[in-house]
Design a protein around this motif. Sequence first.
Motif, PDB file in Angstrom:
ATOM      1  N   ALA A  65       0.825  -1.320   0.077  1.00  0.00           N
ATOM      2  CA  ALA A  65      -0.128   0.086  -0.085  1.00  0.00           C
ATOM      3  C   ALA A  65       0.750   1.227   0.019  1.00  0.00           C
ATOM      4  CB  ALA A  65      -1.091  -0.128   1.310  1.00  0.00           C
ATOM      5  N   ILE A  66       1.865   1.132   0.682  1.00  0.00           N
ATOM      6  CA  ILE A  66       2.897   2.296   0.866  1.00  0.00           C
ATOM      7  C   ILE A  66       3.493   2.709  -0.648  1.00  0.00           C
ATOM      8  CG2 ILE A  66       4.900   3.310   1.734  1.00  0.00           C
ATOM      9  CD1 ILE A  66       4.236   1.699   4.278  1.00  0.00           C
ATOM     10  N   GLU A  67       4.016   1.281  -1.078  1.00  0.00           N
ATOM     11  CA  GLU A  67       4.698   1.608  -2.403  1.00  0.00           C
ATOM     12  C   GLU A  67       3.659   2.033  -3.438  1.00  0.00           C
ATOM     13  OE1 GLU A  67       6.182  -2.151  -3.078  1.00  0.00           O
ATOM     14  OE2 GLU A  67       8.076  -1.850  -1.557  1.00  0.00           O
ATOM     15  N   GLY A  68       2.411   1.666  -3.369  1.00  0.00           N
ATOM     16  CA  GLY A  68       1.468   1.982  -4.435  1.00  0.00           C
ATOM     17  C   GLY A  68       0.858   3.231  -4.188  1.00  0.00           C
ATOM     18  N   ASN A  69       1.433   4.337  -3.377  1.00  0.00           N
ATOM     19  CA  ASN A  69       0.948   5.501  -3.295  1.00  0.00           C
ATOM     20  C   ASN A  69       1.716   6.257  -4.303  1.00  0.00           C
ATOM     21  OD1 ASN A  69       1.085   8.376  -2.429  1.00  0.00           O
ATOM     22  ND2 ASN A  69       0.264   8.013  -0.581  1.00  0.00           N
ATOM     23  N   SER A  70       1.256   7.003  -5.476  1.00  0.00           N
ATOM     24  CA  SER A  70       2.022   7.604  -6.446  1.00  0.00           C
ATOM     25  C   SER A  70       2.817   8.738  -5.883  1.00  0.00           C
ATOM     26  CB  SER A  70       1.257   7.994  -7.625  1.00  0.00           C
ATOM     27  OG  SER A  70       0.077   8.904  -7.245  1.00  0.00           O
ATOM     28  N   TYR A  71       2.730   9.511  -4.863  1.00  0.00           N
ATOM     29  CA  TYR A  71       3.187  10.664  -4.327  1.00  0.00           C
ATOM     30  C   TYR A  71       4.516   9.981  -3.574  1.00  0.00           C
ATOM     31  CZ  TYR A  71      -1.042  12.922  -5.180  1.00  0.00           C
ATOM     32  OH  TYR A  71      -2.115  13.567  -5.771  1.00  0.00           O
ATOM     33  N   ILE A  72       4.472   8.901  -3.039  1.00  0.00           N
ATOM     34  CA  ILE A  72       5.802   8.449  -2.391  1.00  0.00           C
ATOM     35  C   ILE A  72       6.487   7.794  -3.511  1.00  0.00           C
ATOM     36  CG2 ILE A  72       6.585   6.557  -0.998  1.00  0.00           C
ATOM     37  CD1 ILE A  72       3.758   6.781   0.653  1.00  0.00           C
ATOM     38  N   ARG A  73       8.185   8.073  -3.377  1.00  0.00           N
ATOM     39  CA  ARG A  73       9.240   7.594  -3.917  1.00  0.00           C
ATOM     40  C   ARG A  73      10.349   7.183  -3.022  1.00  0.00           C
ATOM     41  NH1 ARG A  73      12.080  11.588  -6.066  1.00  0.00           N
ATOM     42  NH2 ARG A  73      13.918  10.836  -4.955  1.00  0.00           N
ATOM     43  N   ILE A  74      10.359   5.797  -3.121  1.00  0.00           N
ATOM     44  CA  ILE A  74      11.251   5.033  -2.266  1.00  0.00           C
ATOM     45  C   ILE A  74      12.441   4.705  -3.172  1.00  0.00           C
ATOM     46  CG2 ILE A  74      11.771   2.999  -0.803  1.00  0.00           C
ATOM     47  CD1 ILE A  74       8.648   2.970  -0.176  1.00  0.00           C
ATOM     48  N   ASP A  75      13.535   5.460  -2.597  1.00  0.00           N
ATOM     49  CA  ASP A  75      14.991   5.051  -3.241  1.00  0.00           C
ATOM     50  C   ASP A  75      15.790   3.972  -2.827  1.00  0.00           C
ATOM     51  OD1 ASP A  75      14.419   7.041  -5.088  1.00  0.00           O
ATOM     52  OD2 ASP A  75      15.465   8.525  -4.008  1.00  0.00           O
ATOM     53  N   ARG A  76      15.435   3.915  -1.212  1.00  0.00           N
ATOM     54  CA  ARG A  76      16.389   2.718  -0.564  1.00  0.00           C
ATOM     55  C   ARG A  76      15.555   2.486   0.701  1.00  0.00           C
ATOM     56  NH1 ARG A  76      20.908   3.596   3.117  1.00  0.00           N
ATOM     57  NH2 ARG A  76      20.481   5.458   2.815  1.00  0.00           N
ATOM     58  N   VAL A  77      15.587   1.176   1.023  1.00  0.00           N
ATOM     59  CA  VAL A  77      14.917   0.725   2.473  1.00  0.00           C
ATOM     60  C   VAL A  77      16.195  -0.186   2.854  1.00  0.00           C
ATOM     61  CG1 VAL A  77      13.240  -0.557   3.470  1.00  0.00           C
ATOM     62  CG2 VAL A  77      12.746   0.560   1.250  1.00  0.00           C
ATOM     63  N   GLU A  78      16.152   0.212   4.383  1.00  0.00           N
ATOM     64  CA  GLU A  78      17.085  -0.469   5.218  1.00  0.00           C
ATOM     65  C   GLU A  78      16.103  -1.245   6.016  1.00  0.00           C
ATOM     66  OE1 GLU A  78      19.444   2.096   7.403  1.00  0.00           O
ATOM     67  OE2 GLU A  78      20.763   2.765   5.854  1.00  0.00           O
ATOM     68  N   SER A  79      16.244  -2.606   6.356  1.00  0.00           N
ATOM     69  CA  SER A  79      15.215  -3.355   7.344  1.00  0.00           C
ATOM     70  C   SER A  79      16.129  -4.293   8.182  1.00  0.00           C
ATOM     71  CB  SER A  79      14.206  -4.017   6.576  1.00  0.00           C
ATOM     72  OG  SER A  79      14.810  -5.210   5.655  1.00  0.00           O
ATOM     73  N   LYS A  80      15.612  -4.712   9.212  1.00  0.00           N
ATOM     74  CA  LYS A  80      16.120  -5.620   9.996  1.00  0.00           C
ATOM     75  C   LYS A  80      14.785  -6.122  10.873  1.00  0.00           C
ATOM     76  CE  LYS A  80      17.355  -2.537  13.722  1.00  0.00           C
ATOM     77  NZ  LYS A  80      18.622  -2.152  14.716  1.00  0.00           N
ATOM     78  N   PRO A  81      15.103  -7.812  11.236  1.00  0.00           N
ATOM     79  CA  PRO A  81      14.059  -8.218  12.154  1.00  0.00           C
ATOM     80  C   PRO A  81      14.242  -7.718  13.528  1.00  0.00           C
ATOM     81  CG  PRO A  81      15.818  -9.774  11.514  1.00  0.00           C
ATOM     82  CD  PRO A  81      16.158  -8.529  10.600  1.00  0.00           C
ATOM     83  N   LEU A  82      13.002  -7.654  14.288  1.00  0.00           N
ATOM     84  CA  LEU A  82      12.952  -7.357  15.549  1.00  0.00           C
ATOM     85  C   LEU A  82      12.399  -8.674  16.071  1.00  0.00           C
ATOM     86  CD1 LEU A  82      12.001  -3.561  15.523  1.00  0.00           C
ATOM     87  CD2 LEU A  82      14.191  -4.603  15.673  1.00  0.00           C
ATOM     88  N   ALA A  83      12.324  -8.362  17.827  1.00  0.00           N
ATOM     89  CA  ALA A  83      11.565  -9.226  18.487  1.00  0.00           C
ATOM     90  C   ALA A  83       9.913  -8.881  18.321  1.00  0.00           C
ATOM     91  CB  ALA A  83      12.082  -9.379  20.029  1.00  0.00           C
ATOM     92  N   VAL A  84       9.316  -9.799  18.481  1.00  0.00           N
ATOM     93  CA  VAL A  84       7.837  -9.458  18.336  1.00  0.00           C
ATOM     94  C   VAL A  84       7.402  -8.887  19.799  1.00  0.00           C
ATOM     95  CG1 VAL A  84       5.534 -10.483  18.382  1.00  0.00           C
ATOM     96  CG2 VAL A  84       7.258 -11.220  16.966  1.00  0.00           C
ATOM     97  N   ILE A  85       6.415  -7.724  19.732  1.00  0.00           N
ATOM     98  CA  ILE A  85       6.059  -7.233  21.083  1.00  0.00           C
ATOM     99  C   ILE A  85       4.574  -7.810  21.260  1.00  0.00           C
ATOM    100  CG2 ILE A  85       5.154  -5.220  22.346  1.00  0.00           C
ATOM    101  CD1 ILE A  85       7.279  -3.621  20.525  1.00  0.00           C
ATOM    102  N   LYS A  86       4.582  -8.801  22.343  1.00  0.00           N
ATOM    103  CA  LYS A  86       3.234  -9.574  22.705  1.00  0.00           C
ATOM    104  C   LYS A  86       2.126  -8.415  23.007  1.00  0.00           C
ATOM    105  CE  LYS A  86       5.610 -13.925  23.642  1.00  0.00           C
ATOM    106  NZ  LYS A  86       5.317 -14.870  24.636  1.00  0.00           N
TER     107      LYS A  86
END
Length: 95
Positions: A65-86
């Motif tokens: 949905a974020i990528e589908g917004n035509s006003y948003i242009r994502i050039d680069r994404v950093e990501s990492k897994p985190l612990a789930v918050i119960k």
Amino acid sequence: MLKKWKKQRNYYRFYGEVQAVGFRFTAAAAAEEYGATGWVRNEADESVSMELQGTEKQIRSVLGAIEGNSYIRIDRVESKPLAVIKNERGFEVKF
């Protein structure tokens, strides 16, 4: 098959045309629609940070949905897994 339903949490940092284009509110609306939890906020360096928690399908749907917004242009994404918050409830737009 179980992996689809198992919750996961990831940290994302988005770079590009991501501020003043409705990114945070698109993320919040999508998270609510797909039942994901977490938060999103603008950073001083004009990037956007987000922690997103849900099933693999929920996370993919929110990111789509974020990528589908035509006003948003994502050039680069950093990501990492985190612990789930119960027992986390909802998705917050941080200011």
